[in-house]
Design a protein around this motif. Structure first.
Motif, PDB file in Angstrom:
ATOM      1  N   PHE A  11       0.836  -1.209   0.000  1.00  0.00           N
ATOM      2  CA  PHE A  11       0.000   0.000   0.000  1.00  0.00           C
ATOM      3  C   PHE A  11       0.867   1.254   0.000  1.00  0.00           C
ATOM      4  O   PHE A  11       0.604   2.210  -0.746  1.00  0.00           O
ATOM      5  CB  PHE A  11      -0.919  -0.012   1.220  1.00  0.00           C
ATOM      6  N   LEU A  12       1.907   1.258   0.847  1.00  0.00           N
ATOM      7  CA  LEU A  12       2.814   2.404   0.907  1.00  0.00           C
ATOM      8  C   LEU A  12       3.529   2.615  -0.422  1.00  0.00           C
ATOM      9  O   LEU A  12       3.694   3.756  -0.885  1.00  0.00           O
ATOM     10  CB  LEU A  12       3.830   2.201   2.026  1.00  0.00           C
ATOM     11  N   ALA A  13       3.932   1.523  -1.067  1.00  0.00           N
ATOM     12  CA  ALA A  13       4.618   1.623  -2.355  1.00  0.00           C
ATOM     13  C   ALA A  13       3.697   2.194  -3.428  1.00  0.00           C
ATOM     14  O   ALA A  13       4.107   3.046  -4.228  1.00  0.00           O
ATOM     15  CB  ALA A  13       5.133   0.252  -2.772  1.00  0.00           C
ATOM     16  N   VAL A  17       4.226   5.756  -5.388  1.00  0.00           N
ATOM     17  CA  VAL A  17       4.325   5.828  -6.847  1.00  0.00           C
ATOM     18  C   VAL A  17       3.295   6.796  -7.419  1.00  0.00           C
ATOM     19  O   VAL A  17       3.608   7.630  -8.284  1.00  0.00           O
ATOM     20  CB  VAL A  17       4.146   4.424  -7.466  1.00  0.00           C
ATOM     21  N   LEU A  18       2.062   6.722  -6.937  1.00  0.00           N
ATOM     22  CA  LEU A  18       1.004   7.601  -7.435  1.00  0.00           C
ATOM     23  C   LEU A  18       1.302   9.066  -7.132  1.00  0.00           C
ATOM     24  O   LEU A  18       0.946   9.962  -7.919  1.00  0.00           O
ATOM     25  CB  LEU A  18      -0.344   7.204  -6.815  1.00  0.00           C
ATOM     26  N   ASN A  19       1.948   9.331  -6.009  1.00  0.00           N
ATOM     27  CA  ASN A  19       2.247  10.710  -5.624  1.00  0.00           C
ATOM     28  C   ASN A  19       3.440  11.289  -6.370  1.00  0.00           C
ATOM     29  O   ASN A  19       3.429  12.463  -6.777  1.00  0.00           O
ATOM     30  CB  ASN A  19       2.508  10.793  -4.117  1.00  0.00           C
ATOM     31  N   LEU A  24       8.133  12.979 -11.191  1.00  0.00           N
ATOM     32  CA  LEU A  24       9.308  12.420 -11.858  1.00  0.00           C
ATOM     33  C   LEU A  24       9.192  12.547 -13.373  1.00  0.00           C
ATOM     34  O   LEU A  24      10.167  12.910 -14.062  1.00  0.00           O
ATOM     35  CB  LEU A  24       9.471  10.949 -11.460  1.00  0.00           C
ATOM     36  N   LEU A  25       8.002  12.284 -13.904  1.00  0.00           N
ATOM     37  CA  LEU A  25       7.800  12.400 -15.348  1.00  0.00           C
ATOM     38  C   LEU A  25       7.953  13.847 -15.820  1.00  0.00           C
ATOM     39  O   LEU A  25       8.479  14.097 -16.921  1.00  0.00           O
ATOM     40  CB  LEU A  25       6.413  11.870 -15.729  1.00  0.00           C
ATOM     41  N   THR A  26       7.495  14.791 -15.014  1.00  0.00           N
ATOM     42  CA  THR A  26       7.658  16.205 -15.355  1.00  0.00           C
ATOM     43  C   THR A  26       9.127  16.567 -15.473  1.00  0.00           C
ATOM     44  O   THR A  26       9.542  17.262 -16.415  1.00  0.00           O
ATOM     45  CB  THR A  26       6.982  17.087 -14.292  1.00  0.00           C
ATOM     46  N   VAL A  27       9.923  16.096 -14.527  1.00  0.00           N
ATOM     47  CA  VAL A  27      11.362  16.372 -14.556  1.00  0.00           C
ATOM     48  C   VAL A  27      12.008  15.695 -15.764  1.00  0.00           C
ATOM     49  O   VAL A  27      12.816  16.307 -16.475  1.00  0.00           O
ATOM     50  CB  VAL A  27      12.026  15.895 -13.247  1.00  0.00           C
ATOM     51  N   VAL A  28      11.657  14.441 -16.005  1.00  0.00           N
ATOM     52  CA  VAL A  28      12.255  13.692 -17.113  1.00  0.00           C
ATOM     53  C   VAL A  28      11.929  14.345 -18.454  1.00  0.00           C
ATOM     54  O   VAL A  28      12.816  14.568 -19.297  1.00  0.00           O
ATOM     55  CB  VAL A  28      11.776  12.224 -17.098  1.00  0.00           C
ATOM     56  N   TYR A  29      10.655  14.702 -18.675  1.00  0.00           N
ATOM     57  CA  TYR A  29      10.251  15.251 -19.959  1.00  0.00           C
ATOM     58  C   TYR A  29      10.675  16.703 -20.153  1.00  0.00           C
ATOM     59  O   TYR A  29      10.519  17.255 -21.248  1.00  0.00           O
ATOM     60  CB  TYR A  29       8.735  15.123 -20.141  1.00  0.00           C
ATOM     61  N   SER A  30      11.205  17.343 -19.107  1.00  0.00           N
ATOM     62  CA  SER A  30      11.775  18.680 -19.286  1.00  0.00           C
ATOM     63  C   SER A  30      13.070  18.615 -20.089  1.00  0.00           C
ATOM     64  O   SER A  30      13.537  19.624 -20.617  1.00  0.00           O
ATOM     65  CB  SER A  30      12.036  19.334 -17.928  1.00  0.00           C
TER      66      SER A  30
END
Length: 255
Positions: A11-13, A17-19, A24-30
């Motif tokens: 549940f914690l994992a 991931v959802l949070n 992370l994707l925003t940083v990567v796609y920058s």
């Protein structure tokens, strides 16, 4: 030591991931070479170079820094003064005042924004930098007040009494004893207020004028035409700045 169940770990994992996956994707796609955020075409720093050349972004950034600094200084003056005034007071409405002071934190920002807009309109104040500073300072005061008051509550009053017994005046006692003790709380509240003001969008939209545009509002307006890698780059820069400010704030508060 109590053993953690596998279900709790899963549940914690999932929650983690959802949070953090969108961030992370925003940083990567920058760093994406493509103009489309949904397609990866290779690593590139072009969007950061474009961001540095964007005059409107630079102006909005300067406005945000000036606004956040003005708001957090005003909140610092009010919050520290209120915390010092309530120190040592054992009044029957003490808890009520503390809870009332924290209301701006609990009330949804859209409600605060509408209230500020109505008040400023009633007062015939021109919407712009002044109205935004007042509004931002209002929701930043509780952060300073609660942190500094908590710091004062943990202070041993015998330290100030000893200073006065040794001939120190009230001003000297505050300068040499009280202020150094609460300084970490002041710094923590100041940094946290700066971060909250710098990132605010909702209240800024309700209280801004045509001549003032903050960085957070600029990002919001740009997103109406679609998310581009330039917005991702801008969001990454803001994310790094915000994380640093909050980290320093928490580090200062714990010390």
């Amino acid at each position: 030591m109590k053993k953690v169940s596998k279900a709790a770990i899963v549940f914690l994992a999932v929650v983690t991931v959802l949070n953090y996956l969108p961030i992370l994707l925003t940083v990567v796609y920058s760093f994406n070479k493509s103009k489309l955020s949904s397609m990866w075409e290779g690593f590139s720093l072009d969007w950061y170079r474009m961001l540095l050349r964007d005059g409107d972004i630079k102006k909005a950034l300067l406005n945000s820094i000036i606004l956040a600094f003005s708001a957090c200084v005003l909140a610092l003056i009010i919050g520290v003064s209120a915390a010092l005034a309530m120190r040592g007071k054992k009044l029957f409405f003490d808890d009520f005042i503390s809870n009332f002071a924290s209301l701006p934190i609990m009330i949804p920002e859209i409600i605060l924004g509408m209230v500020f807009m109505a008040i400023f309109s009633y007062m015939n104040l021109p919407f712009g930098f002044v109205t935004m500073t007042i509004a931002h300072a209002s929701f930043c005061v509780p952060y300073v007040f609660l942190i500094v008051r908590a710091r004062l509550m943990g202070m041993d009053s015998s330290l100030e009494e000893a200073a006065r017994d040794l001939g120190a005046s009230e001003l000297e006692t505050f300068r040499d004893v009280t202020l150094p003790y609460i300084l970490p709380g002041i710094a923590s509240g100041l940094l946290l207020s700066f971060a909250m003001s710098f990132d605010d969008v909702v209240i800024s939209i309700f209280t801004t004028g045509p001549s003032v545009n903050t960085l957070a509002v600029k990002i919001y307006t740009k997103m109406k035409t679609g998310i581009t890698p330039e917005i991702n780059a801008l969001a990454t820069v803001i994310l790094v700045i915000t994380v640093l400010i909050i980290f320093i704030s928490e580090k200062t508060r714990k010390d």
